[in-house]
Design an enzyme around this catalytic site. Structure first.
Site, PDB file in Angstrom:
ATOM      1  CD  GLU A   1       9.887  31.634   1.456  1.00  0.00           C
ATOM      2  OE1 GLU A   1       9.072  30.871   0.958  1.00  0.00           O
ATOM      3  OE2 GLU A   1      10.488  31.000   2.197  1.00  0.00           O
TER       4      GLU A   1
ATOM      5  CD  GLU B   1      11.495  28.313  -4.642  1.00  0.00           C
ATOM      6  OE1 GLU B   1      10.406  28.544  -5.382  1.00  0.00           O
ATOM      7  OE2 GLU B   1      11.632  28.276  -3.612  1.00  0.00           O
TER       8      GLU B   1
HETATM    9  C1  BGC Z   1      12.878  29.367   0.450  1.00  0.00           C
HETATM   10  C2  BGC Z   1      14.404  29.066   0.486  1.00  0.00           C
HETATM   11  C3  BGC Z   1      14.821  28.572   1.624  1.00  0.00           C
HETATM   12  C4  BGC Z   1      14.242  27.538   1.982  1.00  0.00           C
HETATM   13  C5  BGC Z   1      14.787  26.680   3.251  1.00  0.00           C
HETATM   14  C6  BGC Z   1      12.169  27.937   0.963  1.00  0.00           C
HETATM   15  O1  BGC Z   1      10.772  28.366   1.315  1.00  0.00           O
HETATM   16  O2  BGC Z   1      12.335  29.943  -0.566  1.00  0.00           O
HETATM   17  O3  BGC Z   1      15.054  29.890  -0.694  1.00  0.00           O
HETATM   18  O4  BGC Z   1      16.296  28.389   1.296  1.00  0.00           O
HETATM   19  O5  BGC Z   1      13.077  27.708   2.165  1.00  0.00           O
HETATM   20  O6  BGC Z   1      14.425  25.465   3.255  1.00  0.00           O
END
Ligand code: BGC
Length: 896
Positions: free
Chosen positions: A488, A757
């Site tokens: 990501e 997270e």
């Molecule tokens: C990310 C987040 C981001 C989000 C949006 C995720 O996959 O890791 O940090 O803000 O997607 O919904």
């Protein structure tokens, strides 16, 4: 002692290497002993001759004495600055009694290359992926994700005599390292960094005077796929080439001789190319290096490059990106952590622990036979059985392979990849044990200067601070990313806006974020901003592209505003203003009743909250109110009175609609969640008595949750600040000091060295959360860091005099911490606050930089008893001039 100008900065950098505007802006901080020091005048001197500038003679500009207290972002107003120039500058200041300082130390800046001065041609290497799995003989291709071997380039050229100045301008679409006569140029890592390469790429500038000599010279480079054509984002392993199909290089060397003539050596069709030891490299997958393929002397004069290919010229389709001078500090290798051997797995892999979750790579030292293979797998966590936990990495392989040359001690560090990891599992050749290899963790990140320091009497809070700082380091990788480990690693806008106040305390992020705002602006279309910057071209083709979600798209307004407050930079507001107004127009057009229910795209809400969910319409409308309020202020700062009135009216209309739709007479907000109350209170959507009632509901929701938080990405930032604001500081401290689930302390009790997270990334009951999205290095929940500085230590900026010209000092003492010591290096100078409980009294020492004042607010329940050694009576709010003061406070039973 006279005042002194220190910490000279131009365009937020100590030494800009290229300008994108002919009118650079100069800033400095001040130092001066004693109290109430003020600057009453300044003089800026700019010239090409460093010695003359140091002596106060500026051939390009001498502003003369300007009666002013300004020290931030003063625009250059001298002779036109030419392209390809290095200039020096220095400042002299006058203090409150009109005493002049000597000239400051000089600082440098490079003007860079004007677009019309680029002569170099983009070059690339013809290389096709072999069909099938069997690579043709001598082709170092053997990876399932089809990453290319790195491209090696060289060009030999003659120089009649040694130049007096040699300046290299270089960039790539890809990631590169450049060399002159066998020597690595600069210490940048993963240059040129990430931008929207369809629009722009940044070039780097290096002074290579010491590397070029008379006679034969070689300019050489190694180029990998990087963000340009490697795998990035939520990508499948085979889907690379997001911006282009193969890496390209552009380099131009300017040689200036004693007689003033300038010659140029640049990339063109005469260059030669080959592959060499980097068999492939990819940011997400890893790098394979076969040391047996090294071609000794390839980057030196005299090397026989007869077997090398000719380069191809790149026909940019439809057009080459704009070349901008680099606006931010480069990525560098910044920390080395000695790894500790843990154990050998059944597979024979040896597991090492670098002791800290980092982003970077391993420096491996081996003594091996030719052809011995070392495979390194990088993970953040181990399973309960002590195996590397790879499930949360998604498709990011994070695997490096080194094949030894057998020449004695060999040291390997990958060049064009990075991993998010704490543990590395290394498979070596038969018989290789942990004592036969050296393993160090090398943390890399954008080299934003350290600005803040925080420490207190509670070990867990100190670890929390460390975790926040590390998650910032690990994710400030040319752009602010969400995470450094899985496939990501994208610049999600909301993550940045919630964390930015914290990030700004930890490090000087002025240049870094100013550059990223350019990336954000580059995502703008008629439909608003993307949720991710730089955007990834394929996103545009998704059925619902990640674009303009509430809290995400809105960051385009919030981020420049926060930069303005912290650094006093009005220009960032001006530069983006038109697109911010367009964004406001769009939301309003789609939501005529002032409830934000339409045009919400992916609509993430209070992302990853736990417990009851906050209704999205509440979150979205609250955010709209917030940005309308900020636009009112921004228009005010920019002197746009009509817009100001318009946005103020919009804000009022939203507040009205919010209250009618979501707030009852008792101040209860739809959803009855912590985040609903936090946003409404912090964004000014409830006022007066209604606000008091909502505040009581907020405290109730926390009590009902057993004194625990339930907030997601958007809510968490407001928790401790709002609780402190409404007089519930005790609740804020209780949340901070909690260590049972869910809390920041919970992760720390379970060994976290970065911010997770998810609150439940790992729990005793459930083990690891869903592997699909479970990073252990996401800074969003670290947004509590701003409160450590602004309210625990009590160091904050003021809107009326942004850039810390006025410091708001408003600590909240707490006996459980015992003491707290923090400092913050603002652009105006260093501020510090240190408080300690001594029995019933508190000693509080503050330092306020010269030319600044402090608005001191004594917390409820305390009063000032002494200032330094003299007893003193002070009101609960008072002003201090610059200097150091020790206040002694005691409990105030009269109560204020
Ligand atoms: C990310 C987040 C981001 C989000 C949006 C995720 O996959 O890791 O940090 O803000 O997607 O919904």
């Amino acid at each position: 002692m006279t005042l002194r100008a220190v910490d000279l900065r131009c365009e937020h950098l100590a030494e800009p290497r290229g300008l994108n505007d002919g009118q650079p802006r100069f800033s400095w901080a001040l130092e001066g002993e004693g109290r109430d020091r003020r600057q009453t005048g300044y003089r800026i001197v700019v010239g090409a001759d460093a010695a003359a500038v140091a002596a106060g003679r500026g051939a390009l500009w001498d502003s003369g004495r300007v009666a002013s207290s300004e020290t931030l972002l003063i625009p250059y107003a001298g002779e036109r600055l030419a392209s390809d120039q290095c200039v020096h500058w220095s400042v002299q200041v006058w203090d409150e009694s009109a005493a002049a300082s000597p000239m400051s130390e000089t600082a440098r800046l490079w003007t860079g290359l004007a677009a019309s001065d680029w002569k170099a041609k983009w070059i690339t290497r013809y290389w096709v992926h072999p069909d099938g799995l069997q690579p043709p003989a001598n082709t170092p291709y053997d990876n399932p994700w089809r990453a290319r071997p790195a491209d090696y380039y060289r060009h030999e050229f003659d120089v009649a005599q040694r130049p007096v100045r040699a300046t290299l301008y270089v960039t790539a679409l890809g990631v590169y390292e450049v060399r002159v006569n066998g020597r690595r140029v600069g210490d940048e890592h993963l240059a040129p960094g990430w931008t929207d390469y369809h629009t722009r790429v940044e070039y780097q500038l290096h002074d290579v005077t010491d590397l070029v000599h008379g006679g034969s010279n070689v300019l050489a480079a190694i180029v990998g796929e990087g963000w340009y054509c490697g795998r990035i984002g939520m990508t499948s392993q085979k889907a690379g080439a997001h911006y282009g199909g193969r890496p390209v290089l552009l380099a131009q060397l300017h040689l200036e001789f004693a007689d003033g003539t300038v010659t140029v050596a640049a990339t063109d069709e005469r260059w030669k190319t080959s592959h060499e030891a980097i068999v492939y490299s990819d940011l997400l997958m890893g790098e394979k290096y076969d040391a047996r393929l090294e071609q000794s002397g390839w980057d030196l004069p005299g090397f026989d490059d007869g077997a090398w290919q000719r380069v191809e010229l790149w026909d940019a389709v439809p057009s080459a990106p704009r070349l901008d001078a680099s606006r931010l500090q480069p990525i560098r290798k910044l920390h080395e952590l000695q790894a500790r051997y843990l154990k050998t797995l059944g597979s024979g892999e040896m597991v090492f622990d670098v002791g800290q979750n980092i982003a970077g790579h391993v420096g491996l030292t081996v003594r091996a036979r030719s052809g011995d293979v070392f495979t390194l797998r990088h993970v953040e966590m181990l399973t309960p059985e002590g195996e590397p936990y790879t499930d949360n990495l998604g498709e990011a392989a994070q695997k490096d392979i080194y094949i030894a040359n057998g020449i004695g001690v060999e040291v390997y560090e990958p060049r064009f990849t990075y991993h998010g990891f704490r543990f590395v599992a290394i498979a070596g050749p038969a018989g290789c044990g942990p004592d036969d290899i050296g393993v160090v963790g090398v943390a890399v990140h954008s080299d934003t200067p350290v600005a803040g320091d925080f420490e207190c009497g509670n070990a867990m809070v100190n670890q929390l601070f460390s975790n926040i700082v590390w998650s910032q380091r690990d994710n400030f990788m040319s752009v602010p990313t969400d995470c450094p480990q899985r496939n990501e690693r994208l610049g999600w806008l909301a993550d940045v806006q919630v964390f930015l106040r914290t990030a700004g305390y930890n490090m000087d992020v002025a240049a870094f974020i100013t550059k990223w705002m350019v990336d954000v602006a580059d995502t703008a279309t008629e439909g608003g901003f993307a949720d991710v910057a730089p955007s990834k071209p394929v996103f545009a083709t998704l059925p619902v592209p990640p674009r303009g979600a509430p809290g995400w798209g809105d960051a385009a307004i919030i981020v420049p505003w926060l930069i303005y407050l912290r650094y006093g930079d009005r220009e960032i507001l001006e530069r983006h203003y038109a697109s911010l107004v367009r964004w406001m127009d769009l939301i309003e057009r789609h939501n005529p009743d002032y409830l934000r229910k339409n045009y919400i795209h992916r609509n993430y809400g209070d992302w990853l909250s736990i417990g009851p969910a906050t209704p999205r319409a509440v979150v979205n409308t609250a955010y709209w109110g917030h940005v309308a309020d900020l636009m009112t202020r921004i228009a005010g700062v920019l002197g746009r009175r009509t817009d100001r009135a318009r946005f103020e009216a919009t804000f009022r209309a939203i507040r009205q609609a919010f209250q009618s739709a979501f707030v009852d007479a008792e101040g209860r907000i739809s959803g009855d969640t912590q985040t609903a109350y936090l946003l409404a209170l912090d964004f000014g959507l409830v006022e007066g008595e209604l606000a008091d009632k909502a505040a009581r509901h907020l405290v109730r929701t926390i009590d009902e949750a057993g004194g625990r938080l339930q907030t997601g990405f958007l809510g968490v930032k407001h928790l401790c600040p709002v609780l402190s604001e409404i007089g519930a500081g005790k609740h804020a401290y209780a949340l901070l000091l909690e260590d049972t689930y869910p809390s920041w302390g919970f992760s720390i009790r379970h060994g976290a060295t970065t911010i997770w997270e998810r609150w439940d990334g790992w729990t005793q009951e459930r083990g690891f959360q869903s592997p699909k999205m479970n990073s252990f290095n996401h800074y969003a929940y670290g947004s509590v860091g701003e409160w450590l500085f602004s309210r625990v230590a009590g160091i904050d900026c003021c809107e009326e005099q942004p850039g810390f010209r006025k410091v708001l000092m408003r600590p909240l003492f707490h006996p459980d911490l015992g003491w707290c010591r923090a400092s913050y290096r603002s652009h105006t100078g260093k501020i510090s606050s240190h408080w300690t409980f001594r029995g019933d009294e508190i000693d509080w020492t503050v330092r306020i930089p010269a030319n600044c004042t402090a608005d001191v607010v004594i917390p409820a329940g305390y009063k000032v008893r002494r200032v330094d050694d003299a007893s003193a009576v002070r009101p609960s709010r008072f002003e201090l001039g610059s200097g150091k003061y020790t206040l002694t406070l005691c409990l105030d039973f009269t109560g204020h």
